[in-house]
Design a protein around this motif. Structure first.
Motif, PDB file in Angstrom:
ATOM      1  N   UNK A  35       0.505  12.232  66.412  1.00 24.54           N
ATOM      2  CA  UNK A  35       1.692  12.208  65.542  1.00 24.54           C
ATOM      3  C   UNK A  35       2.255  13.627  65.416  1.00 24.54           C
ATOM      4  N   UNK A  36       1.380  14.568  65.127  1.00 20.70           N
ATOM      5  CA  UNK A  36       1.809  15.968  64.975  1.00 20.70           C
ATOM      6  C   UNK A  36       2.279  16.526  66.319  1.00 20.70           C
ATOM      7  N   UNK A  37       1.553  16.229  67.370  1.00 22.05           N
ATOM      8  CA  UNK A  37       1.894  16.745  68.711  1.00 22.05           C
ATOM      9  C   UNK A  37       3.298  16.299  69.119  1.00 22.05           C
ATOM     10  N   UNK A  38       3.647  15.053  68.811  1.00 17.11           N
ATOM     11  CA  UNK A  38       4.986  14.566  69.124  1.00 17.11           C
ATOM     12  C   UNK A  38       6.062  15.322  68.351  1.00 17.11           C
ATOM     13  N   UNK A 132      16.139  15.557  62.994  1.00 11.44           N
ATOM     14  CA  UNK A 132      14.734  15.465  62.587  1.00 11.44           C
ATOM     15  C   UNK A 132      14.295  14.038  62.226  1.00 11.44           C
ATOM     16  N   UNK A 133      15.063  13.354  61.403  1.00 11.41           N
ATOM     17  CA  UNK A 133      14.700  11.995  60.955  1.00 11.41           C
ATOM     18  C   UNK A 133      14.625  11.029  62.140  1.00 11.41           C
ATOM     19  N   UNK A 134      15.600  11.105  63.042  1.00 10.87           N
ATOM     20  CA  UNK A 134      15.596  10.231  64.211  1.00 10.87           C
ATOM     21  C   UNK A 134      14.419  10.551  65.135  1.00 10.87           C
ATOM     22  N   UNK A 135      14.075  11.824  65.252  1.00 12.07           N
ATOM     23  CA  UNK A 135      12.909  12.206  66.054  1.00 12.07           C
ATOM     24  C   UNK A 135      11.648  11.567  65.490  1.00 12.07           C
ATOM     25  N   UNK A 136      11.497  11.709  64.186  1.00 13.43           N
ATOM     26  CA  UNK A 136      10.322  11.147  63.514  1.00 13.43           C
ATOM     27  C   UNK A 136      10.210   9.650  63.755  1.00 13.43           C
ATOM     28  N   UNK A 137      11.299   8.948  63.483  1.00 14.38           N
ATOM     29  CA  UNK A 137      11.311   7.491  63.615  1.00 14.38           C
ATOM     30  C   UNK A 137      11.058   7.091  65.065  1.00 14.38           C
ATOM     31  N   UNK A 138      11.713   7.755  66.003  1.00 13.48           N
ATOM     32  CA  UNK A 138      11.541   7.415  67.409  1.00 13.48           C
ATOM     33  C   UNK A 138      10.081   7.637  67.839  1.00 13.48           C
ATOM     34  N   UNK A 139       9.526   8.798  67.512  1.00  9.63           N
ATOM     35  CA  UNK A 139       8.147   9.106  67.897  1.00  9.63           C
ATOM     36  C   UNK A 139       7.148   8.117  67.303  1.00  9.63           C
ATOM     37  N   UNK A 140       7.342   7.794  66.034  1.00  7.85           N
ATOM     38  CA  UNK A 140       6.404   6.881  65.369  1.00  7.85           C
ATOM     39  C   UNK A 140       6.478   5.472  65.960  1.00  7.85           C
ATOM     40  N   UNK A 141       7.669   5.049  66.290  1.00  7.46           N
ATOM     41  CA  UNK A 141       7.855   3.691  66.820  1.00  7.46           C
ATOM     42  C   UNK A 141       7.513   3.624  68.315  1.00  7.46           C
ATOM     43  N   UNK A 155       7.295   7.204  55.439  1.00  8.60           N
ATOM     44  CA  UNK A 155       8.534   7.970  55.274  1.00  8.60           C
ATOM     45  C   UNK A 155       9.274   7.652  53.979  1.00  8.60           C
ATOM     46  N   UNK A 156       8.751   6.683  53.233  1.00  9.63           N
ATOM     47  CA  UNK A 156       9.320   6.288  51.940  1.00  9.63           C
ATOM     48  C   UNK A 156      10.810   5.985  52.036  1.00  9.63           C
ATOM     49  N   UNK A 165      18.014   4.036  62.368  1.00 12.97           N
ATOM     50  CA  UNK A 165      17.687   5.351  62.936  1.00 12.97           C
ATOM     51  C   UNK A 165      17.088   5.211  64.323  1.00 12.97           C
ATOM     52  N   UNK A 166      16.197   4.253  64.487  1.00 16.62           N
ATOM     53  CA  UNK A 166      15.562   4.043  65.789  1.00 16.62           C
ATOM     54  C   UNK A 166      16.596   3.617  66.834  1.00 16.62           C
ATOM     55  N   UNK A 167      17.456   2.689  66.454  1.00 19.28           N
ATOM     56  CA  UNK A 167      18.493   2.196  67.370  1.00 19.28           C
ATOM     57  C   UNK A 167      19.418   3.337  67.818  1.00 19.28           C
ATOM     58  N   UNK A 168      19.844   4.146  66.869  1.00 18.73           N
ATOM     59  CA  UNK A 168      20.734   5.275  67.176  1.00 18.73           C
ATOM     60  C   UNK A 168      19.999   6.285  68.069  1.00 18.73           C
ATOM     61  N   UNK A 169      18.727   6.547  67.752  1.00 20.72           N
ATOM     62  CA  UNK A 169      17.936   7.488  68.550  1.00 20.72           C
ATOM     63  C   UNK A 169      17.812   7.000  69.996  1.00 20.72           C
TER      64      UNK A 169
END
Length: 180
Positions: A35-38, A132-141, A155-156, A165-169
């Protein structure tokens, strides 16, 4: 296999805290590492952020209220630690956090721990271009294959916002990969 409730009970017990924390590290180290590495890209930086994450978890486990899963709480700490690290690097080098990530991606091909090929490198460059938010969501998904319900806790935020966010990313990444 110990369940989360038992582990938490042992983590909050002075007698069993050390042993339980070792079990916690064994259970979650790899997932938190990736998670952190991504997020931060570099293996060495990831190790530093992961260590800080576990220190924070150890020092604050007594504050965990159980409102979410322990896993979600730890992911939130890891996420915040990675963001803090990126922001500190940006401040240190007097650049934006986006520029820090772009530099980290550019160094990936020289990273002995990076096992990706040219396509993976291109994907990492595309991800680094996202907010940043889209990166997080994309990486996690995409990489960690987390469910939206798990991401909501970490991510609350709402499931709808995460899906958007994922779709846009994905659309932005597809556009980047097509153009480059």
């Amino acid at each position: 296999m110990i369940d989360e409730a038992q582990l938490l009970e042992q983590l909050k017990s002075e007698t069993h805290k050390e042993q339980a924390f070792k079990a916690l590290i064994t259970l979650y180290k790899e997932r938190l590492y990736w998670h952190i590495r991504n997020m931060v890209k570099s293996h060495d930086d990831t190790d530093d952020v992961l260590q800080n994450t576990f220190i924070k978890i150890y020092n604050n486990i007594h504050n965990f209220k159980g409102d979410s899963k322990l896993f979600s709480w730890m992911y939130r700490i890891a996420t915040n630690e990675a963001i803090t690290f990126i922001n500190q690097q940006a401040k240190r080098f007097q650049v934006t956090s986006e520029e820090v990530l772009a530099l980290a991606v550019n160094k990936l091909s020289a990273d002995v721990y990076f096992e990706g090929d040219a396509i993976q490198l291109k994907l990492q460059k595309a991800i680094a271009m996202l907010p940043e938010k889209q990166q997080l969501v994309f990486n996690m998904r995409y990489f960690q294959e987390l469910k939206y319900s798990e991401m909501c806790e970490i991510l609350e935020t709402s499931e709808g916002a995460l899906k958007a966010s994922y779709h846009i990313a994905v659309k932005k990444i597809e556009a980047y990969l097509t153009e480059n």
